[in-house]
Design a protein around this motif. Structure first.
Motif, PDB file in Angstrom:
ATOM      1  N   ASN A 172       0.834  -1.197   0.000  1.00 42.08           N
ATOM      2  CA  ASN A 172       0.000   0.000   0.000  1.00 42.08           C
ATOM      3  C   ASN A 172       0.873   1.253   0.000  1.00 42.08           C
ATOM      4  N   PRO A 173       0.310   2.367  -0.402  1.00 41.09           N
ATOM      5  CA  PRO A 173       1.066   3.612  -0.320  1.00 41.09           C
ATOM      6  C   PRO A 173       1.516   3.852   1.123  1.00 41.09           C
ATOM      7  N   GLY A 174       2.688   4.436   1.281  1.00 43.40           N
ATOM      8  CA  GLY A 174       3.207   4.715   2.616  1.00 43.40           C
ATOM      9  C   GLY A 174       4.715   4.768   2.632  1.00 43.40           C
ATOM     10  N   THR A 175       5.255   4.812   3.830  1.00 47.79           N
ATOM     11  CA  THR A 175       6.697   4.884   4.032  1.00 47.79           C
ATOM     12  C   THR A 175       7.196   3.536   4.518  1.00 47.79           C
ATOM     13  N   TYR A 176       8.302   3.101   3.940  1.00 49.45           N
ATOM     14  CA  TYR A 176       8.876   1.798   4.243  1.00 49.45           C
ATOM     15  C   TYR A 176      10.358   1.952   4.588  1.00 49.45           C
ATOM     16  N   ALA A 177      10.834   1.095   5.470  1.00 48.97           N
ATOM     17  CA  ALA A 177      12.257   1.047   5.800  1.00 48.97           C
ATOM     18  C   ALA A 177      12.774  -0.347   5.455  1.00 48.97           C
TER      19      ALA A 177
ATOM     20  N   SER B 146      16.909  -5.742  12.197  1.00 48.73           N
ATOM     21  CA  SER B 146      15.630  -6.236  11.683  1.00 48.73           C
ATOM     22  C   SER B 146      14.777  -6.845  12.798  1.00 48.73           C
ATOM     23  N   LEU B 147      15.390  -7.568  13.700  1.00 49.47           N
ATOM     24  CA  LEU B 147      14.635  -8.145  14.821  1.00 49.47           C
ATOM     25  C   LEU B 147      14.010  -7.049  15.681  1.00 49.47           C
ATOM     26  N   THR B 148      14.728  -5.964  15.889  1.00 50.41           N
ATOM     27  CA  THR B 148      14.177  -4.857  16.667  1.00 50.41           C
ATOM     28  C   THR B 148      13.036  -4.195  15.915  1.00 50.41           C
ATOM     29  N   PHE B 149      13.219  -3.960  14.620  1.00 45.37           N
ATOM     30  CA  PHE B 149      12.146  -3.374  13.819  1.00 45.37           C
ATOM     31  C   PHE B 149      10.923  -4.292  13.829  1.00 45.37           C
ATOM     32  N   GLN B 150      11.162  -5.598  13.760  1.00 52.32           N
ATOM     33  CA  GLN B 150      10.084  -6.585  13.741  1.00 52.32           C
ATOM     34  C   GLN B 150       9.211  -6.492  14.995  1.00 52.32           C
ATOM     35  N   SER B 151       9.806  -6.083  16.109  1.00 55.90           N
ATOM     36  CA  SER B 151       9.021  -5.998  17.351  1.00 55.90           C
ATOM     37  C   SER B 151       8.269  -4.672  17.482  1.00 55.90           C
TER      38      SER B 151
ATOM     39  N   CYS C  16       5.640  -5.825   9.138  1.00 54.11           N
ATOM     40  CA  CYS C  16       6.605  -6.120   8.089  1.00 54.11           C
ATOM     41  C   CYS C  16       5.901  -6.641   6.835  1.00 54.11           C
ATOM     42  N   VAL C  17       6.660  -6.641   5.759  1.00 56.02           N
ATOM     43  CA  VAL C  17       6.217  -7.240   4.510  1.00 56.02           C
ATOM     44  C   VAL C  17       6.887  -8.613   4.490  1.00 56.02           C
ATOM     45  N   GLU C  18       6.146  -9.608   4.918  1.00 55.68           N
ATOM     46  CA  GLU C  18       6.713 -10.931   5.180  1.00 55.68           C
ATOM     47  C   GLU C  18       7.442 -11.515   3.972  1.00 55.68           C
ATOM     48  N   GLY C  19       8.657 -12.012   4.250  1.00 54.56           N
ATOM     49  CA  GLY C  19       9.453 -12.691   3.233  1.00 54.56           C
ATOM     50  C   GLY C  19      10.227 -11.776   2.301  1.00 54.56           C
ATOM     51  N   PHE C  20      10.220 -10.483   2.563  1.00 52.45           N
ATOM     52  CA  PHE C  20      10.876  -9.541   1.660  1.00 52.45           C
ATOM     53  C   PHE C  20      12.328  -9.324   2.074  1.00 52.45           C
ATOM     54  N   GLY C  21      13.246  -9.805   1.260  1.00 54.65           N
ATOM     55  CA  GLY C  21      14.664  -9.509   1.413  1.00 54.65           C
ATOM     56  C   GLY C  21      15.337 -10.039   2.647  1.00 54.65           C
ATOM     57  N   ALA C  22      14.886 -11.128   3.197  1.00 51.10           N
ATOM     58  CA  ALA C  22      15.480 -11.625   4.438  1.00 51.10           C
ATOM     59  C   ALA C  22      15.989 -13.060   4.310  1.00 51.10           C
TER      60      ALA C  22
ATOM     61  N   SER D 254      11.292 -10.651   7.731  1.00 49.31           N
ATOM     62  CA  SER D 254      11.393  -9.685   6.642  1.00 49.31           C
ATOM     63  C   SER D 254      12.536  -8.721   6.900  1.00 49.31           C
ATOM     64  N   ASN D 255      12.900  -7.987   5.867  1.00 46.71           N
ATOM     65  CA  ASN D 255      13.805  -6.852   6.014  1.00 46.71           C
ATOM     66  C   ASN D 255      13.129  -5.566   5.544  1.00 46.71           C
TER      67      ASN D 255
END
Length: 133
Positions: free
Chosen positions: A27-32, A85-90, A94-100, A107-108
């Motif tokens: 969806n539209p928005g900001t991603y890290a 990534s683990l800290t962001f995950q908590s 996330c966008v599951e399975g992306f770049g990890a 995810s990453n």
């Protein structure tokens, strides 16, 4: 320089990415996006801002649709991408399975909907995990 990074981009409209057998609807928005550059951190991040590149990693495909905002480089001799990534995950969805691939995270790529929390997480890694001058 070696280390990890947080690359932030924004999507102005809905994006559907199909890579191999995996499909993501964003969806539209900001991603890290959390990544590492243990060979040359600066060059790895620089390619994310370039529109003239060979598409190789998940994030390369996403940058074809998104607008890069900024990147935060975290110098480190150790691989800390998974810790970040683990800290962001908590804290973020996330966008599951992306770049990890190869990591013990879901995810990453994370949806940033709380910029105060984003700042707190980033400051933690800049003060605790990065190399000290």
């Amino acid at each position: 320089m070696k280390g990890s990074y947080i690359f932030v981009l924004t999507l102005d409209s809905f994006v559907e990415l199909q890579l191999s057998r995996t499909r993501w609807e964003l969806n539209p928005g900001t991603y890290a996006y959390i990544g590492s550059g243990m060979g040359n951190l600066e060059k790895r991040v620089e390619r994310h801002f370039s529109s003239d590149k060979r598409l190789r990693w998940h994030i390369d495909y996403l940058t074809c649709y998104g607008k890069p905002l900024f990147a935060i480089l975290i110098p480190s001799k150790e691989r800390i991408e998974e810790k970040i990534s683990l800290t962001f995950q908590s804290h973020f969805s996330c966008v599951e399975g992306f770049g990890a691939s190869g990591l013990k995270v879901m995810s990453n790529l994370y949806i940033i909907d709380d910029f105060q929390k984003f700042s707190e997480v980033v400051i933690y890694f800049l003060t605790q995990e990065g190399e000290k001058p």
